[in-house]
Design a protein around this motif. Structure first.
Motif, PDB file in Angstrom:
ATOM      1  N   TYR A 174       2.661   6.854   2.621  1.00  0.00           N
ATOM      2  CA  TYR A 174       2.702   7.054   4.143  1.00  0.00           C
ATOM      3  C   TYR A 174       3.749   8.217   4.499  1.00  0.00           C
ATOM      4  CZ  TYR A 174      -0.233   2.833   4.868  1.00  0.00           C
ATOM      5  OH  TYR A 174      -1.393   2.141   4.787  1.00  0.00           O
ATOM      6  N   TYR A 221      -0.708   6.830  11.771  1.00  0.00           N
ATOM      7  CA  TYR A 221      -1.104   6.605  10.355  1.00  0.00           C
ATOM      8  C   TYR A 221      -0.908   8.310   9.676  1.00  0.00           C
ATOM      9  CZ  TYR A 221      -2.149   1.871  10.266  1.00  0.00           C
ATOM     10  OH  TYR A 221      -2.242   0.721  10.451  1.00  0.00           O
ATOM     11  N   VAL A 241       0.882  -1.218  -0.060  1.00  0.00           N
ATOM     12  CA  VAL A 241      -0.009   0.067   0.085  1.00  0.00           C
ATOM     13  C   VAL A 241       0.797   1.390  -0.055  1.00  0.00           C
ATOM     14  CG1 VAL A 241      -1.855   1.215   1.325  1.00  0.00           C
ATOM     15  CG2 VAL A 241      -1.705  -1.282   0.987  1.00  0.00           C
ATOM     16  N   MET A 297      -7.919   1.329  -4.543  1.00  0.00           N
ATOM     17  CA  MET A 297      -8.960   1.054  -3.582  1.00  0.00           C
ATOM     18  C   MET A 297      -9.738   1.959  -3.235  1.00  0.00           C
ATOM     19  SD  MET A 297      -6.218  -0.856  -0.755  1.00  0.00           S
ATOM     20  CE  MET A 297      -5.454   0.590   0.001  1.00  0.00           C
ATOM     21  N   LYS A 324      -0.299   4.333  -0.963  1.00  0.00           N
ATOM     22  CA  LYS A 324      -1.208   5.254  -0.824  1.00  0.00           C
ATOM     23  C   LYS A 324      -0.796   6.838  -0.157  1.00  0.00           C
ATOM     24  CE  LYS A 324      -4.059   3.973   2.782  1.00  0.00           C
ATOM     25  NZ  LYS A 324      -5.392   4.046   3.667  1.00  0.00           N
ATOM     26  N   ARG A 339      -2.739  -6.802   1.981  1.00  0.00           N
ATOM     27  CA  ARG A 339      -2.452  -5.280   1.679  1.00  0.00           C
ATOM     28  C   ARG A 339      -1.747  -4.592   2.781  1.00  0.00           C
ATOM     29  NH1 ARG A 339      -8.196  -5.835   0.968  1.00  0.00           N
ATOM     30  NH2 ARG A 339      -8.364  -4.554   2.720  1.00  0.00           N
ATOM     31  N   VAL A 340      -0.570  -4.491   2.650  1.00  0.00           N
ATOM     32  CA  VAL A 340       0.235  -4.011   3.908  1.00  0.00           C
ATOM     33  C   VAL A 340       0.849  -2.648   3.529  1.00  0.00           C
ATOM     34  CG1 VAL A 340       2.256  -4.497   5.196  1.00  0.00           C
ATOM     35  CG2 VAL A 340       0.909  -6.218   4.169  1.00  0.00           C
ATOM     36  N   GLY A 341       0.516  -1.732   4.317  1.00  0.00           N
ATOM     37  CA  GLY A 341       0.988  -0.185   4.424  1.00  0.00           C
ATOM     38  C   GLY A 341       2.019   0.053   5.571  1.00  0.00           C
ATOM     39  N   LEU A 342       1.553   0.128   6.628  1.00  0.00           N
ATOM     40  CA  LEU A 342       2.407   0.662   7.734  1.00  0.00           C
ATOM     41  C   LEU A 342       3.668  -0.070   8.131  1.00  0.00           C
ATOM     42  CD1 LEU A 342       2.192   2.964   9.623  1.00  0.00           C
ATOM     43  CD2 LEU A 342       1.252   1.528  11.340  1.00  0.00           C
ATOM     44  N   ARG A 378     -17.913   1.300   4.821  1.00  0.00           N
ATOM     45  CA  ARG A 378     -17.112   2.354   4.107  1.00  0.00           C
ATOM     46  C   ARG A 378     -17.567   2.093   2.626  1.00  0.00           C
ATOM     47  NH1 ARG A 378     -10.831   3.719   4.852  1.00  0.00           N
ATOM     48  NH2 ARG A 378     -10.762   1.623   3.845  1.00  0.00           N
ATOM     49  N   ASN A 383      -4.829  -6.182   6.486  1.00  0.00           N
ATOM     50  CA  ASN A 383      -4.042  -5.047   6.291  1.00  0.00           C
ATOM     51  C   ASN A 383      -2.683  -5.490   7.471  1.00  0.00           C
ATOM     52  OD1 ASN A 383      -5.337  -4.993   9.036  1.00  0.00           O
ATOM     53  ND2 ASN A 383      -6.180  -3.094   8.926  1.00  0.00           N
ATOM     54  N   SER A 384      -1.914  -4.639   7.840  1.00  0.00           N
ATOM     55  CA  SER A 384      -0.757  -4.857   8.727  1.00  0.00           C
ATOM     56  C   SER A 384      -1.290  -5.678  10.048  1.00  0.00           C
ATOM     57  CB  SER A 384      -0.087  -3.597   9.031  1.00  0.00           C
ATOM     58  OG  SER A 384       0.513  -2.886   8.050  1.00  0.00           O
ATOM     59  N   HIS A 424     -12.309  -5.058   4.266  1.00  0.00           N
ATOM     60  CA  HIS A 424     -11.447  -4.440   5.003  1.00  0.00           C
ATOM     61  C   HIS A 424     -11.703  -4.578   6.665  1.00  0.00           C
ATOM     62  CE1 HIS A 424      -8.186  -1.750   5.656  1.00  0.00           C
ATOM     63  NE2 HIS A 424      -8.991  -0.765   6.134  1.00  0.00           N
TER      64      HIS A 424
HETATM   65  C1  LIG Z   1      -8.443  -0.846   2.112  1.00  0.00           C
HETATM   66  C2  LIG Z   1      -7.071  -0.682   2.850  1.00  0.00           C
HETATM   67  N1  LIG Z   1      -6.351  -1.738   2.962  1.00  0.00           N
HETATM   68  C3  LIG Z   1      -5.200  -1.855   3.397  1.00  0.00           C
HETATM   69  C4  LIG Z   1      -4.544  -1.068   4.199  1.00  0.00           C
HETATM   70  C5  LIG Z   1      -3.205  -1.034   4.606  1.00  0.00           C
HETATM   71  O1  LIG Z   1      -3.137  -0.834   6.083  1.00  0.00           O
HETATM   72  P1  LIG Z   1      -1.880  -0.881   6.898  1.00  0.00           P
HETATM   73  O2  LIG Z   1      -1.053   0.435   6.643  1.00  0.00           O
HETATM   74  O3  LIG Z   1      -2.359  -1.160   8.245  1.00  0.00           O
HETATM   75  O4  LIG Z   1      -1.077  -2.147   6.579  1.00  0.00           O
HETATM   76  C6  LIG Z   1      -5.295   0.205   4.045  1.00  0.00           C
HETATM   77  C7  LIG Z   1      -4.763   1.397   4.915  1.00  0.00           C
HETATM   78  O5  LIG Z   1      -5.415   2.215   5.651  1.00  0.00           O
HETATM   79  C8  LIG Z   1      -6.729   0.407   3.427  1.00  0.00           C
HETATM   80  O6  LIG Z   1      -7.624   1.261   3.521  1.00  0.00           O
END
Ligand SMILES: Cc1ncc(COP(=O)(O)O)c(C=O)c1O
Length: 400
Positions: free
Chosen positions: A54, A369, A48, A96, A50, A233-236, A148, A217-218, A177
């Motif tokens: 971050y 975040y 992720v 997304m 977006k 789907r990993v961001g943080l 959402r 997610n994370s 999600h």
């Molecule tokens: C739809 C969706 N998937 C995945 C993520 C990734 O989340 P994280 O940063 O906790 O891994 C987000 C982030 O908020 C998200 O909105």
């Protein structure tokens, strides 16, 4: 603007137009990516990126992850997706975020996999794909409890059954999600897993195969291995932080972002002198005050007034007085090393001390975040690999 120094390191002493900057350790992102990959086995990883990754800078992060073999990237607006495509990123990109039907041709033109749940958008994407002579890829969004985007499971099943109506669409994913995967109480997450799994059974029972079912997610990656399914789907965590203090920590992460500046001025004030707008801080004795050239317009929250801390010479110094738009004040009476030009860490580590995005968030009643995503475009992004600066991005000027 991205300036990449060819052939290795930049000369020492390279001048930044602005001493306040976000330093991004690409090696740390690579190491975090490897740690996460290790626990996933066959499960696919969608990075992720977006909100400008971050705060780290989406283009450079995406390039780096692509060089490491990332399978897919995710953003939340078409502009973010197009930015990556225009920078030459070829990996699949999942948007997304919601789009309107009139944006469908853009999604198709840039080969963006679009999150969808509205039949009108499916129609618009199908028409745009047929006009372009391609297939448009979609991920159907199911609302299992976030309220959402997405359809409730029952309506999603019905829409999946109708997909043959749009022959130019290739549904490659079904996604949902978690609103709370990183707390101690996992009961709601379990309820969501149950709803999503039941939908999957129903769809597959009807003989419909969709390759990527994804919900984690994370927090889900760490604490809900039963929900990893086909992709996460990993961001943080890629940026080096756990989503909360409650989650399991089966591997170490390396923080990838440091926000630093340099002291612009130092003054000694007397008892009764005030500091900053609103005269919110009064010295009770002679004090040394250092001025930092970074303020709330850079994403450094005004609520840190009189409660924030920074690191100077490996020691903690308190923020005093109100934060200005472009500057703030710290008290360095007991830190004689703090002089004009000294390095200051707002987020990151110095010596044995660390200020994490969680620490800042806790003081301003926010979340890590938000702290990360708010570092502003006035702060150049300085990228390091092997300890050397390999690129600098300044959104303001090519001179930086
Ligand atoms: C739809 C969706 N998937 C995945 C993520 C990734 O989340 P994280 O940063 O906790 O891994 C987000 C982030 O908020 C998200 O909105």
């Amino acid at each position: 603007m991205i300036r990449v120094k060819e052939g290795g390191a930049m000369p020492p002493g390279e001048v930044f137009l602005r001493p306040s900057r976000v330093e991004v350790d690409l090696d740390a992102i690579g190491a975090n990516y490897a740690r996460i990959r290790d626990v996933l086995g066959e499960v696919k990883l969608c990075a992720v990126v977006k909100a400008d990754a971050y705060g780290a800078g989406a283009v450079m992060v995406a390039r780096h992850l692509e060089s490491l073999g990332i399978e897919r990237l995710a953003v939340v607006t078409l502009d973010e997706a197009v930015e990556l495509r225009q920078a030459g990123i070829r990996a699949p990109i999942l948007n997304m975020g919601a789009i309107f039907p009139d944006q469908a041709p853009l999604a198709v033109r840039y080969y963006i996999e679009q999150m969808v749940f509205q039949p009108e958008l499916l129609g618009a994407l199908d028409a745009a794909a047929r006009a372009a002579g391609v297939l448009a890829r979609i991920h159907l969004k199911v609302d299992t409890g976030m309220s959402r985007y997405g359809l409730p499971a029952e309506a999603a099943a019905a829409l999946i059954a109708r997909l043959p109506e749009w022959p130019a669409l290739e549904c490659i994913g079904v996604m949902t999600h978690f609103p709370m995967s990183d707390g101690l109480d996992k009961s709601f997450a379990q309820l969501q897993i149950g709803r999503f799994s039941a939908l999957r059974r129903e769809v597959e029972g009807a003989g419909r195969r969709i390759p990527l079912w994804h919900m984690c997610n994370s927090g889900g990656v760490l604490d809900l291995p039963e929900a990893h399914m086909d992709m996460v789907r990993v961001g943080l965590m890629l940026y080096g932080y756990y989503p909360s203090r409650e989650v399991r920590r089966p591997f170490d992460l390396r923080p990838a972002l440091q926000v630093r500046t340099r002291i612009a001025a130092v003054r000694t004030i007397s008892r009764g002198d005030s500091v900053g707008y609103g005269r919110r801080y009064m010295a009770e004795q002679p004090e040394r005050i250092a001025v930092l050239p970074v303020g709330y317009a850079d994403g450094y929250d005004r609520k840190l007034r009189n409660i924030g801390e920074v690191l100077v010479a490996g020691r903690r110094a308190p923020i005093v007085g109100g934060l200005c738009m472009d500057a703030c004040f710290i008290q360095v009476t007991d830190i004689p090393e703090a002089v004009e030009g000294s390095e200051v860490t707002l987020m990151g580590s110095d010596g044995g001390e660390e200020i994490s995005p969680h620490d800042i968030a806790a003081r301003i009643e926010s979340v890590s975040y938000e702290v990360m995503a708010r570092w502003g475009r006035r702060l150049p992004r300085v990228y390091r690999r092997g300890g050397e600066i390999v690129a600098i991005r300044s959104d303001l000027t090519a001179e930086n």
